[in-house]
Write a protein that holds these residues in place. Structure first.
Motif, PDB file in Angstrom:
ATOM      1  N   THR A  35      -2.734  -4.793  -5.124  1.00 44.25           N
ATOM      2  CA  THR A  35      -1.971  -3.544  -5.016  1.00 44.25           C
ATOM      3  C   THR A  35      -0.999  -3.420  -6.171  1.00 44.25           C
TER       4      THR A  35
ATOM      5  N   SER B  57      -4.087   1.316  -8.174  1.00 47.31           N
ATOM      6  CA  SER B  57      -4.567   0.045  -8.713  1.00 47.31           C
ATOM      7  C   SER B  57      -5.617   0.322  -9.787  1.00 47.31           C
TER       8      SER B  57
ATOM      9  N   ARG C 260      -4.370   0.040  -2.005  1.00 43.73           N
ATOM     10  CA  ARG C 260      -4.682  -1.344  -1.661  1.00 43.73           C
ATOM     11  C   ARG C 260      -6.190  -1.557  -1.808  1.00 43.73           C
TER      12      ARG C 260
END
Length: 419
Positions: free
Chosen positions: A218, A287, A208
């Motif tokens: 995310t 990510s 995140r």
């Protein structure tokens, strides 16, 4: 119940509980016996409503046990002898009631008593209506059992006796037997531990990247595949460190877990562990981009548009694969199209030893109990069709262990040739 002299067959205590899937239990016994196992069946009273002790005795060639108060057997503390006799305890089918009893430590019958009295590994194969399987109480019991080291095989998805379709169907006997007593050397619950003592770092779950204190960027990931791989690696004897993004999953038994949130934290956590690591499996959905800056306060909904400036996150997998004398590195590729091409590109561009690829999209790969993989390495490939993530993880770990040991042997041969 001592083992017969000269008999080195794996000893499996098969528990049968009272669900309609008990009709598959005789076939499971037959499959185990044909693979060389010595099978002792223990039934619950309810199981007798679905399958007869006579049938199970015929296929196992052993008197079926079904009563904790069997005077003849218990004169010699028979339930303790049974618990000590078993190399492996398997309950198939395992009903919701049985799972709850075992999670609660209740010993109301012979089978549940044996499961608490044994020091052998315990494997349960759930079978129930899909709504029952999804119920919060059953899932809580599942988590408790897995946290205590009980292994679950399945359930599978498919048509059910009630006429409905969903997750909760008992795995097929051939698949269960293959998992417990795989035919290849080193595979199966009772085979040698192919990764004994091998320090293995595994990443799992999403990261995140904060936009402000309440919003973040995310990737979609439940962490289930990575956690299943960590459990399978531990079963194979590995010393497992699981670096996990934020997920709601219990830590697999025997695994050391490091919790992170951002891609930067994951990068740092992995590199803190990597010096003496021999196997690295990057399953996390990291990510690729993060906000350049995060607002210290919640961004209010005022403007029609909000632009977020994104910059590339650190690439943990590439950095590990590039290390001199680094670990055997396995990557993952989740793709919506051209799965094989993208996986092979990633294998080459990141300098990986292996890569496991799967197609993702609505109802496929993400947040499901099943998955399918194509695995590639420098001069080979393998494909695993759709099955439960726990089974898939064990099959993947078996293949990874095979390639890991082959790579080490090639390295030793090259060193000897250079001398």
């Amino acid at each position: 119940m001592p083992q017969e002299p000269g008999n080195s067959s794996p000893r499996i205590l098969l528990g049968v509980t009272g669900g309609i899937a008990a009709y598959k239990s005789p076939e499971l016994v037959r499959r185990l016996v044909e693979r060389g196992a010595d099978v002792q069946v223990v039934m619950t009273r309810a199981a007798g409503k679905f399958v007869s002790a006579t049938t199970l005795q015929a296929v196992s060639s052993r008197r079926v046990r079904d009563d904790l108060w069997d005077a003849e057997a218990e004169a010699a503390m028979g339930h303790i002898e049974l618990a000590r006799w078993a190399d492996l305890v398997v309950v198939a089918p395992a009903t919701a009631h049985f799972m709850g009893s075992l999670a609660g430590g209740l010993t109301g019958d012979l089978l549940s008593t044996l499961c608490l009295a044994t020091t052998a590994p315990v494997v349960i194969v759930p079978a129930m209506n899909h709504a029952m399987w999804a119920h919060a109480a059953v899932q809580a019991n599942r988590a408790v059992l897995e946290d205590r080291g009980v292994t679950l095989l399945g359930p599978a998805e498919g048509d059910q006796a009630c006429g409905e379709h969903g997750m909760g169907r008992m795995m097929e006997p051939a698949d269960i037997a293959r998992e417990l007593l795989a035919e290849r050397v080193g595979a199966g619950r009772l085979g040698p531990q192919r990764l004994a003592g091998v320090k293995t770092v595994i990443t799992a779950g999403p990261t995140r990247e904060p936009i402000d204190p309440v919003r973040y960027v995310t990737n979609r990931s439940s962490g289930k595949m990575g956690f299943a791989i960590a459990a399978a690696a531990r079963e194979a004897g590995a010393d497992v460190v699981l670096v996990s993004g934020p997920v709601s999953l219990p830590t697999p038994a025997g695994v050391r877990r490091v919790d992170v949130e951002t891609a930067e934290q994951l990068y740092l956590a992995v590199h803190r562990e990597i010096a003496d690591t021999r196997l690295f499996i990057a399953c996390a959905a990291v990510s690729d981009y993060r906000p350049r800056t995060a607002s210290p306060r919640k961004i209010k909904r005022s403007e029609e548009e909000l632009n977020v400036d994104l910059v590339r996150s650190k690439d943990t997998l590439s950095s590990v694969a590039a290390l001199a004398h680094g670990p055997f590195s396995v990557g993952f590729a989740a793709e919506t199209e051209d799965v094989e091409r993208h996986a092979l590109d990633k294998l080459a561009s990141k300098g990986l030893d292996m890569i496991a690829a799967n197609r993702v999209g609505p109802g496929c790969g993400f947040e499901t109990e099943t998955n399918a993989l194509k695995v590639f390495w420098r001069d080979g490939e393998a494909e695993f069709g759709e099955r439960s993530k726990s089974i898939l993880a064990r099959q993947l770990i078996e293949l990874v262990a095979e390639r890991y040991h082959a790579a080490r042997e090639e390295s030793r041969t090259s060193l000897l040739a250079a001398k």
